[in-house]
Design a protein around this motif. Structure first.
Motif, PDB file in Angstrom:
ATOM      1  N   ILE A 120       0.964  -1.294  -0.079  1.00  0.00           N
ATOM      2  CA  ILE A 120      -0.106   0.075  -0.036  1.00  0.00           C
ATOM      3  C   ILE A 120       0.907   1.220  -0.009  1.00  0.00           C
ATOM      4  O   ILE A 120       0.503   2.400  -0.709  1.00  0.00           O
ATOM      5  N   ARG A 123       1.670   1.882  -3.580  1.00  0.00           N
ATOM      6  CA  ARG A 123       0.678   2.335  -4.415  1.00  0.00           C
ATOM      7  C   ARG A 123       0.269   3.736  -3.917  1.00  0.00           C
ATOM      8  O   ARG A 123      -0.102   4.594  -4.969  1.00  0.00           O
ATOM      9  N   ASN A 124       0.478   4.216  -2.740  1.00  0.00           N
ATOM     10  CA  ASN A 124       0.061   5.582  -2.218  1.00  0.00           C
ATOM     11  C   ASN A 124       1.370   6.561  -1.969  1.00  0.00           C
ATOM     12  O   ASN A 124       1.375   7.629  -1.182  1.00  0.00           O
ATOM     13  N   ARG A 127       0.809  10.043  -2.106  1.00  0.00           N
ATOM     14  CA  ARG A 127      -0.465  10.538  -1.547  1.00  0.00           C
ATOM     15  C   ARG A 127      -0.148  10.277   0.054  1.00  0.00           C
ATOM     16  O   ARG A 127      -1.086  10.425   0.839  1.00  0.00           O
ATOM     17  N   TYR A 133      -5.122   8.429   2.328  1.00  0.00           N
ATOM     18  CA  TYR A 133      -4.249   7.482   1.752  1.00  0.00           C
ATOM     19  C   TYR A 133      -2.983   7.343   2.704  1.00  0.00           C
ATOM     20  O   TYR A 133      -2.634   6.121   2.569  1.00  0.00           O
TER      21      TYR A 133
END
Length: 363
Positions: A120, A123-124, A127, A133
């Motif tokens: 994760i 992916r973030n 952000r 996020y």
């Protein structure tokens, strides 16, 4: 090619750990099991399985863990729930028993959270400064396993998981304002445990013993006192391997959480420093591998797995020396325990695989 320095450090720690654990355990093994080799033969068996697991994961593309991260997480949750159907051992439910074998689901939970967090964060990554996020998904992932583990009760595993998660988020780029708020939230949770009598009473009992173990020298303070005796009697060079006195039924369960105390007694201050330096070097190489990883997932995965070893070693040594209250946490590669050793070696294989792919990328 894998990072040979990291591999060599793992091999040294496992070998050193087996020697110290055997020396610490044989008196207890003979008295309670009727066989001086009871613990060491089982630990050797676990170590062999762990080495095979290390070889496998070191040659297995680490990106596969990203694909199955969520599945492994939910499997760990199922195991953590099943723990509550198991018998109580030492006032806790921490193990799942399958015949004569048993394992701790919390070890799988640590691994599942590390790989899911790494996925994760990648992916973030752009952000991570936002609540949606950078905080929300990680909090959702963390809360269920921590609640299940803390009510086993297994406070030490909860502390370790939260520490790993916090470190990964910090390195992953979480904004400072969220870190401060998280610390405030953590403090609030600790305060709220005041209204959960079993957990609060367990914590306060250990806190009071930490402040003065001689307050209850024949009860809760006994293990800490015997540990300090072992460390203090080691002197500069120790009594020599095999020559500990505290392991002869004075220090309870010396092969487990307090194996470092026996190491200090037999190897002295010099031996204790060598053990600490080995862990520091392993952490250094783990972070070096993380810095060279070819993607964010590999970097964060290496960070999480390395932090697990480093934080666990720090907490164990701090407990054994009475620097912090007792938490019941094991010393990586040294303490007796099959689940922990096999999982640790498999995870070190993943770090080696990350280093291998980094080398391929450079070529």
């Amino acid at each position: 090619m894998v990072d040979l320095t990291f591999l060599l450090l793992v091999i040294i720690l496992v070998t050193f750990g087996l020697i110290v654990m055997f020396s610490a355990s044989y008196a207890n093994a003979y008295y309670y099991k009727g066989n001086s080799f009871h613990y060491i033969t089982r630990q050797l068996f676990f170590a062999i399985i762990g080495i095979f697991a290390l070889i496998f994961t070191a040659n297995f593309d680490y990106h596969i863990w990203k694909k199955y991260a969520l599945m492994i997480y939910f499997i760990s949750i199922v195991f953590l729930v099943l723990v509550y159907t198991q018998p109580v051992i030492n006032d806790a439910r921490r193990w799942i028993f399958i015949g004569s074998l048993n394992f701790q689901p919390s070890e799988i939970a640590k691994f599942s959270i590390i790989i899911l967090y790494a996925k994760i964060i990648e992916r973030n990554k752009e952000r991570m400064s936002t609540f949606l996020y950078g905080i929300w998904p990680f909090a959702l992932i963390l809360v269920l396993p921590c609640v299940l583990i803390i009510f086993e009760p297994h406070i030490s595993a909860t502390i370790l998981i939260v520490g790993i998660a916090a470190t990964m988020l910090f390195i992953g780029g979480l904004a400072w304002k969220w870190i401060v708020m998280a610390l405030g939230g953590g403090t609030a949770v600790i305060i709220l445990t005041r209204f959960i009598p079993p957990i609060y009473e367990r914590f306060m009992s250990r806190f009071e013993i930490w402040q003065d173990p001689f307050k209850d020298p024949r009860g809760d303070g006994f293990q800490t006192i015997q540990s300090l005796y072992a460390i203090g009697s080691g002197g500069l060079f120790g009594a020599g391997i095999g020559n500990s006195k505290q392991k002869y039924l004075f220090l309870p369960e010396p092969q487990n959480d307090f194996v470092f105390a026996i190491g200090c007694e037999e190897l002295g201050f010099i031996g204790a420093v060598i053990i600490i330096i080995l862990f520091i070097m392993l952490i250094w190489r783990g972070f070096a591998i993380a810095l060279k990883a070819r993607d964010v997932f590999g970097s964060m995965l290496a960070v999480g797995l390395t932090i697990q070893v480093g934080l666990q070693a720090f907490l164990n040594i701090a407990v054994v020396t009475n620097t912090i209250p007792a938490t019941g946490i094991s010393l990586p590669f040294f303490s007796y325990g099959g689940t922990s050793l096999i999982m640790l070696l498999a995870q070190m294989g993943i770090v080696l695989n990350i280093s291998r792919y980094s080398a391929i990328e450079k070529e």
